[in-house]
Design an enzyme around this catalytic site. Structure first.
Site, short mmCIF file in Angstrom:
data_model
loop_
_atom_site.label_atom_id
_atom_site.label_comp_id
_atom_site.label_asym_id
_atom_site.label_seq_id
_atom_site.Cartn_x
_atom_site.Cartn_y
_atom_site.Cartn_z
N LYS A 259 2.97 -19.33 6.40
CA LYS A 259 2.40 -19.72 7.67
C LYS A 259 2.19 -18.48 8.53
CE LYS A 259 4.97 -20.52 11.41
NZ LYS A 259 5.71 -19.33 11.85
N GLU B 105 15.60 -21.09 21.26
CA GLU B 105 16.16 -19.85 20.72
C GLU B 105 16.64 -19.00 21.88
OE1 GLU B 105 13.60 -19.28 16.64
OE2 GLU B 105 12.64 -18.65 18.50
N LYS C 82 14.76 -27.02 4.69
CA LYS C 82 16.09 -27.13 5.31
C LYS C 82 16.69 -28.49 5.01
CE LYS C 82 15.16 -23.99 9.10
NZ LYS C 82 15.95 -23.37 10.14
N SER D 238 0.82 -1.21 0.00
CA SER D 238 0.00 0.00 0.00
C SER D 238 0.86 1.28 0.00
CB SER D 238 -0.95 0.00 1.20
OG SER D 238 -0.21 -0.20 2.36
N LYS E 83 11.41 -19.08 23.44
CA LYS E 83 12.26 -17.91 23.20
C LYS E 83 13.06 -17.65 24.49
CE LYS E 83 10.17 -16.56 19.26
NZ LYS E 83 10.86 -16.75 17.98
N HIS F 177 6.32 -26.20 12.43
CA HIS F 177 7.70 -26.67 12.25
C HIS F 177 7.96 -27.99 13.01
CE1 HIS F 177 8.16 -22.82 10.50
NE2 HIS F 177 8.63 -22.15 11.54
N HIS G 226 8.87 -23.16 6.20
CA HIS G 226 10.26 -23.09 5.71
C HIS G 226 11.14 -24.19 6.29
CE1 HIS G 226 11.16 -20.87 9.45
NE2 HIS G 226 12.43 -21.11 9.21
N ASP H 75 3.00 -20.63 16.70
CA ASP H 75 4.09 -20.06 15.90
C ASP H 75 5.01 -21.15 15.35
OD1 ASP H 75 5.72 -18.03 14.78
OD2 ASP H 75 7.04 -18.07 16.53
C1 BG6 Z 1 9.35 -18.76 12.35
C2 BG6 Z 1 8.77 -18.24 13.62
O1 BG6 Z 1 8.37 -19.44 11.60
O2 BG6 Z 1 10.40 -19.66 12.66
C3 BG6 Z 1 9.84 -17.58 14.48
O3 BG6 Z 1 7.74 -17.32 13.34
C4 BG6 Z 1 11.00 -18.52 14.69
O4 BG6 Z 1 9.31 -17.15 15.73
C5 BG6 Z 1 11.48 -19.08 13.37
O5 BG6 Z 1 12.05 -17.80 15.31
C6 BG6 Z 1 12.53 -20.16 13.54
O6 BG6 Z 1 13.07 -20.47 12.29
P1 BG6 Z 1 14.61 -20.81 12.10
O7 BG6 Z 1 14.73 -21.18 10.66
O8 BG6 Z 1 15.37 -19.57 12.46
O9 BG6 Z 1 14.89 -21.93 13.05
#
Ligand code: BG6
Length: 470
Positions: free
Chosen positions: A144, A212, A178, A50, A322, A236, A174, A231
């Site tokens: 996602k 993380e 990997k 936008s 986190k 994942h 994603h 999330d």
């Molecule tokens: C994302 C999440 O899909 O994946 C994030 O929204 C997360 O919160 C991330 O940190 C982790 O991905 P990667 O590839 O860094 O392990």
């Protein structure tokens, strides 16, 4: 309805909705630059957003994004990317935006539309693509989170399928792009030694940890609408579980892999509140965009059962958070101890039983832990790892791989409608159930209640930060 015959014909343009957003900045531009460097970016890239940006401003964003992800080490590739880049500014609720896009696309016949936008806008954009004729022979790539619970995922699938066919819809997770995660599938079914032990007779439990050492990194507002379970766990971590737990595909081809993965989600027992421990790191409520009394979980541990012939009775423990002690992703498949205690030190209470460990990030490795006798008169030994470090020099970035695959029409590394819905059905009962959020201090392994959750089956395996064997 998009036409079937375009299924494996390469897309002839990439449209990025949300080109000024966070995802484009962090992931998509670096992936496009990597594609340009490899010489595989040969179609127009039309950004939509936008904001009223000039091409100069858009190019600056692209340059900044690539610099942030690494460095600009191929001037010609960057110029090539710029030569492909175009921009349409407009509101997603306004049909004129889609007319302008159509005009910009000119003779393009099979665009791939990437929805790098907040999920609340998915339906609007998908419906407008349909109404403006931009969905014919086109593909749609959806980020996602695909829905925020079972009902919204079903609704989103319904809307997407009213405009596109299933094999023209590319739902991104994603993690599937990997190398270390693709290797789980390969390692399991390219080797013969694993299958005889890969079941409830020999496996005591399975753990998957994604930790993380950083917080929400300015994504507080997004995180408030998601939380850890939505999330990363429902997507994942569940994808990792599916690859670990699935039956051998019935034939060579990814349709068969999709079928087997969907069956794993269907066999997962829906969660109940006692299976879940949620935590929140101290300081989260002070992050920008976070409510002062937020009850959103930044840590989640859960116990899961897969009620299938192979896995009956085997507990699966999943954990993510986190602000934990380190950034790593790891799987630990713990084997049952030998049936008899023949040696003084063969009491499994004295240590972890044999296991197979998949290190998924930041480095990639497979390790098999077995006991080996120490030198000397006594029959005592140590658990040692047969360690296989898997290096991936020159590997494509996950987004580079997934974007190229979607453009080529290859759906192998994307998630299917039935699998997404089955995964939501597992977590749905606990998403909005009343629960306690346990505070935890940054830098550790989350609240101690997570240790209680696993206590009947041992203890958590905490991944080590550095490369190499633990
Ligand atoms: C994302 C999440 O899909 O994946 C994030 O929204 C997360 O919160 C991330 O940190 C982790 O991905 P990667 O590839 O860094 O392990």
């Amino acid at each position: 309805m998009s036409s079937k015959h375009g299924r494996t014909t390469p897309a002839d343009a990439l449209v990025i909705f949300g080109v000024t957003g966070d995802l484009a900045h962090k992931m998509i531009f670096p992936a496009l630059y990597a594609m340009a460097k490899r010489g595989v970016l040969n179609v127009p890239v039309v950004g939509v957003a936008s904001s009223k940006l000039t091409m100069g401003q858009l190019r600056k964003r692209v340059r900044d994004s690539i610099r942030q992800a690494g460095k600009i080490d191929d001037r010609a590739a960057l110029d090539h990317l710029f030569s492909k880049l175009q921009y349409v500014s407009g509101n997603y609720n306004d049909p004129d935006t889609f007319s302008a896009l159509k005009q910009k696309l000119g003779g393009v016949r099979r665009p791939a539309h990437y929805l790098a936008i907040p999920p609340a806008l998915f339906a609007t954009v998908i419906e407008s693509l349909g109404a403006s004729g931009l969905a014919d022979q086109a593909r749609v790539i959806v980020e996602k989170p695909f829905g925020r619970d079972l009902a919204s995922a079903r609704e989103l699938n319904r809307i997407a399928l009213s405009v596109f066919e299933e094999d023209s819809i590319f739902r991104i997770d994603h993690y599937l792009g990997k190398e270390a995660i693709m290797n789980i599938l390969y390692f399991r079914f390219a080797n013969s030694f694993l299958e005889p032990i890969w079941n409830r007779d020999c496996v005591a439990s399975v753990q998957v940890t994604l930790s993380e050492d950083f917080g929400v990194k300015g994504r507080g507002a997004f995180y408030e609408s998601a939380g850890c379970l939505r999330d990363v766990i429902q997507n994942h971590l569940f994808q990792i579980v599916a690859l670990l737990a699935m039956e051998p595909p019935a034939y060579q081809g990814f349709g068969a892999v999709h079928n087997e993965k969907a069956k794993v989600f269907q066999a997962m027992r829906p969660l109940v509140p006692d299976d879940v421990v949620c935590g929140q790191y101290t300081g989260y409520r002070k992050e920008p965009g976070v409510a002062k009394r937020s009850e959103v979980e930044t840590f989640c541990a859960l116990r899961l059962f897969i009620d299938s012939w192979r896995w009956a009775g085997v507990p699966w423990y999943l954990r993510s958070g986190k602000c934990l002690a380190t950034t790593a992703a790891e799987v630990l498949v713990e084997l049952k101890p030998p049936p008899q205690r023949l040696f003084d030190d063969s009491d499994p209470a004295g240590g972890r039983a044999n296991y197979l460990r998949f290190r998924l990030s930041p480095d990639s490795a497979v390790a098999l832990a077995a006991r080996v006798k120490r030198t000397g008169k006594e029959f005592v030994g140590d658990q040692r790892e047969l360690f296989l470090l898997d290096e991936h020099p020159g590997a494509e970035l996950p987004y580079e791989r997934l974007l190229s695959d979607a453009m080529a029409g290859d759906g192998a590394l994307f998630t299917r409608e039935d699998a997404v819905e089955a995964a939501w059905a597992v977590v749905d009962p606990v998403l909005d159930a009343p629960r306690r959020i346990h505070p935890y201090k940054p830098g550790g392994w989350g609240p101690k209640q997570a240790d209680v959750l696993i206590a009947a089956d041992g203890s958590w395996h905490n991944p080590v930060p550095e490369k190499g064997a633990s």
